[in-house]
Design a protein around this motif. Structure first.
Motif, PDB file in Angstrom:
ATOM      1  N   MET A  10     -61.462   4.671  17.962  1.00 13.00           N
ATOM      2  CA  MET A  10     -61.753   5.882  18.732  1.00 13.00           C
ATOM      3  C   MET A  10     -63.183   6.366  18.496  1.00 13.00           C
ATOM      4  SD  MET A  10     -58.287   8.149  18.362  1.00 13.00           S
ATOM      5  CE  MET A  10     -58.980   9.557  19.189  1.00 13.00           C
ATOM      6  N   VAL A  81     -63.710  10.736  27.093  1.00 12.67           N
ATOM      7  CA  VAL A  81     -62.419  10.386  27.701  1.00 12.67           C
ATOM      8  C   VAL A  81     -61.968   9.014  27.199  1.00 12.67           C
ATOM      9  CG1 VAL A  81     -61.290   9.809  29.895  1.00 12.67           C
ATOM     10  CG2 VAL A  81     -62.692  11.853  29.729  1.00 12.67           C
ATOM     11  N   THR A  82     -62.904   8.082  27.059  1.00  7.95           N
ATOM     12  CA  THR A  82     -62.573   6.756  26.529  1.00  7.95           C
ATOM     13  C   THR A  82     -61.962   6.875  25.142  1.00  7.95           C
ATOM     14  OG1 THR A  82     -64.382   5.723  27.770  1.00  7.95           O
ATOM     15  CG2 THR A  82     -63.518   4.507  25.889  1.00  7.95           C
ATOM     16  N   SER A  83     -62.590   7.688  24.306  1.00  7.96           N
ATOM     17  CA  SER A  83     -62.094   7.863  22.945  1.00  7.96           C
ATOM     18  C   SER A  83     -60.682   8.441  22.945  1.00  7.96           C
ATOM     19  CB  SER A  83     -63.052   8.772  22.177  1.00  7.96           C
ATOM     20  OG  SER A  83     -62.667   8.888  20.845  1.00  7.96           O
ATOM     21  N   MET A  85     -58.484   8.206  25.341  1.00  9.79           N
ATOM     22  CA  MET A  85     -57.555   7.202  25.885  1.00  9.79           C
ATOM     23  C   MET A  85     -57.192   6.159  24.831  1.00  9.79           C
ATOM     24  SD  MET A  85     -58.712   6.362  29.702  1.00  9.79           S
ATOM     25  CE  MET A  85     -58.156   7.359  31.043  1.00  9.79           C
ATOM     26  N   ILE A  86     -58.156   5.793  23.996  1.00  6.06           N
ATOM     27  CA  ILE A  86     -57.861   4.827  22.926  1.00  6.06           C
ATOM     28  C   ILE A  86     -56.826   5.420  21.977  1.00  6.06           C
ATOM     29  CG2 ILE A  86     -58.844   3.695  20.895  1.00  6.06           C
ATOM     30  CD1 ILE A  86     -61.451   3.371  22.561  1.00  6.06           C
ATOM     31  N   LEU A  89     -53.477   5.457  23.708  1.00  8.57           N
ATOM     32  CA  LEU A  89     -52.934   4.090  23.790  1.00  8.57           C
ATOM     33  C   LEU A  89     -52.139   3.741  22.530  1.00  8.57           C
ATOM     34  CD1 LEU A  89     -52.884   1.346  25.300  1.00  8.57           C
ATOM     35  CD2 LEU A  89     -54.998   0.776  24.108  1.00  8.57           C
ATOM     36  N   LEU A  97     -53.539   1.805  30.073  1.00  8.03           N
ATOM     37  CA  LEU A  97     -54.547   2.666  29.449  1.00  8.03           C
ATOM     38  C   LEU A  97     -55.659   1.852  28.805  1.00  8.03           C
ATOM     39  CD1 LEU A  97     -52.681   5.632  27.701  1.00  8.03           C
ATOM     40  CD2 LEU A  97     -54.161   5.689  29.702  1.00  8.03           C
ATOM     41  N   ASP A  98     -55.316   0.642  28.356  1.00  8.19           N
ATOM     42  CA  ASP A  98     -56.320  -0.231  27.754  1.00  8.19           C
ATOM     43  C   ASP A  98     -57.383  -0.605  28.786  1.00  8.19           C
ATOM     44  OD1 ASP A  98     -57.469  -1.741  25.738  1.00  8.19           O
ATOM     45  OD2 ASP A  98     -56.313  -3.533  26.248  1.00  8.19           O
ATOM     46  N   SER A 101     -59.322   2.610  29.827  1.00  6.40           N
ATOM     47  CA  SER A 101     -60.316   3.061  28.850  1.00  6.40           C
ATOM     48  C   SER A 101     -61.560   2.174  28.905  1.00  6.40           C
ATOM     49  CB  SER A 101     -59.726   3.102  27.444  1.00  6.40           C
ATOM     50  OG  SER A 101     -59.382   1.809  26.998  1.00  6.40           O
ATOM     51  N   PHE A 104     -63.584   3.360  31.875  1.00  2.05           N
ATOM     52  CA  PHE A 104     -64.312   4.601  31.576  1.00  2.05           C
ATOM     53  C   PHE A 104     -65.521   4.333  30.681  1.00  2.05           C
ATOM     54  CE2 PHE A 104     -60.806   6.946  33.347  1.00  2.05           C
ATOM     55  CZ  PHE A 104     -61.393   8.126  33.772  1.00  2.05           C
ATOM     56  N   PHE A 105     -65.361   3.424  29.717  1.00  2.00           N
ATOM     57  CA  PHE A 105     -66.485   3.084  28.848  1.00  2.00           C
ATOM     58  C   PHE A 105     -67.601   2.428  29.662  1.00  2.00           C
ATOM     59  CE2 PHE A 105     -68.879   0.407  25.931  1.00  2.00           C
ATOM     60  CZ  PHE A 105     -69.188   1.315  24.931  1.00  2.00           C
TER      61      PHE A 105
END
Length: 150
Positions: A10, A81-83, A85-86, A89, A97-98, A101, A104-105
């Motif tokens: 994350m 948001v990526t963080s 989502m991780i 997940l 979600l993987d 994410s 998004f990254f």
């Protein structure tokens, strides 16, 4: 994946947030300097206003900086948001979600690239403005007088 690994994963996008924050800080400083220059030009001469070539050039430069700032702010949002989502997940085990994410990254990285391109355009514009101002100064200076000695 244990909790420690999840936290480490994350935090990876958060390092990108730090990089964006540095770019954002320098862009904000540039923006303030350009705005101050526009104010100085406007305050020093009542004739200079919106339509003056100098102010128009500076305003175009300011527009590039504004676009870069927006891109860096958007990138920070994507990385945060990526963080999240991780972390989600890890708890939900939803495989989509993987992929999401990662998307998004990558969107955040695209925003960083776009912001850097805008800063490149801004640097080019700053050089053009400086070149133009130096050219105007050269034309305003009277020719040097030479003395001839017999």
């Amino acid at each position: 994946m244990n909790s420690l690994e999840v936290i480490q994963t994350m935090l990876s996008p958060v390092f990108m947030v730090s990089g964006c924050a540095i770019l954002l800080s320098t862009s904000s400083s540039k923006s303030a300097a350009v705005i101050d220059r526009i104010r100085d030009l406007s305050a020093g001469n009542d004739c200079i206003g919106r339509g003056s070539p100098q102010v128009d050039m500076l305003f175009r430069r300011l527009r590039h900086i504004r676009n870069a700032v927006f891109c860096f702010e958007l990138a920070i949002g994507f990385f945060l948001v990526t963080s999240l989502m991780i972390g989600a997940l890890h708890f939900t085990h939803l495989t989509h979600l993987d992929v999401l994410s990662l998307c998004f990254f990558l969107a955040g990285m695209a925003c960083v690239l776009t912001g850097v391109l805008f800063l490149g355009l801004e640097s080019k514009k700053a050089f053009e403005i400086t070149k133009e101002l130096l050219s105007e100064l050269d034309h305003e200076q009277p020719p040097a007088t030479t003395t001839h000695r017999p």
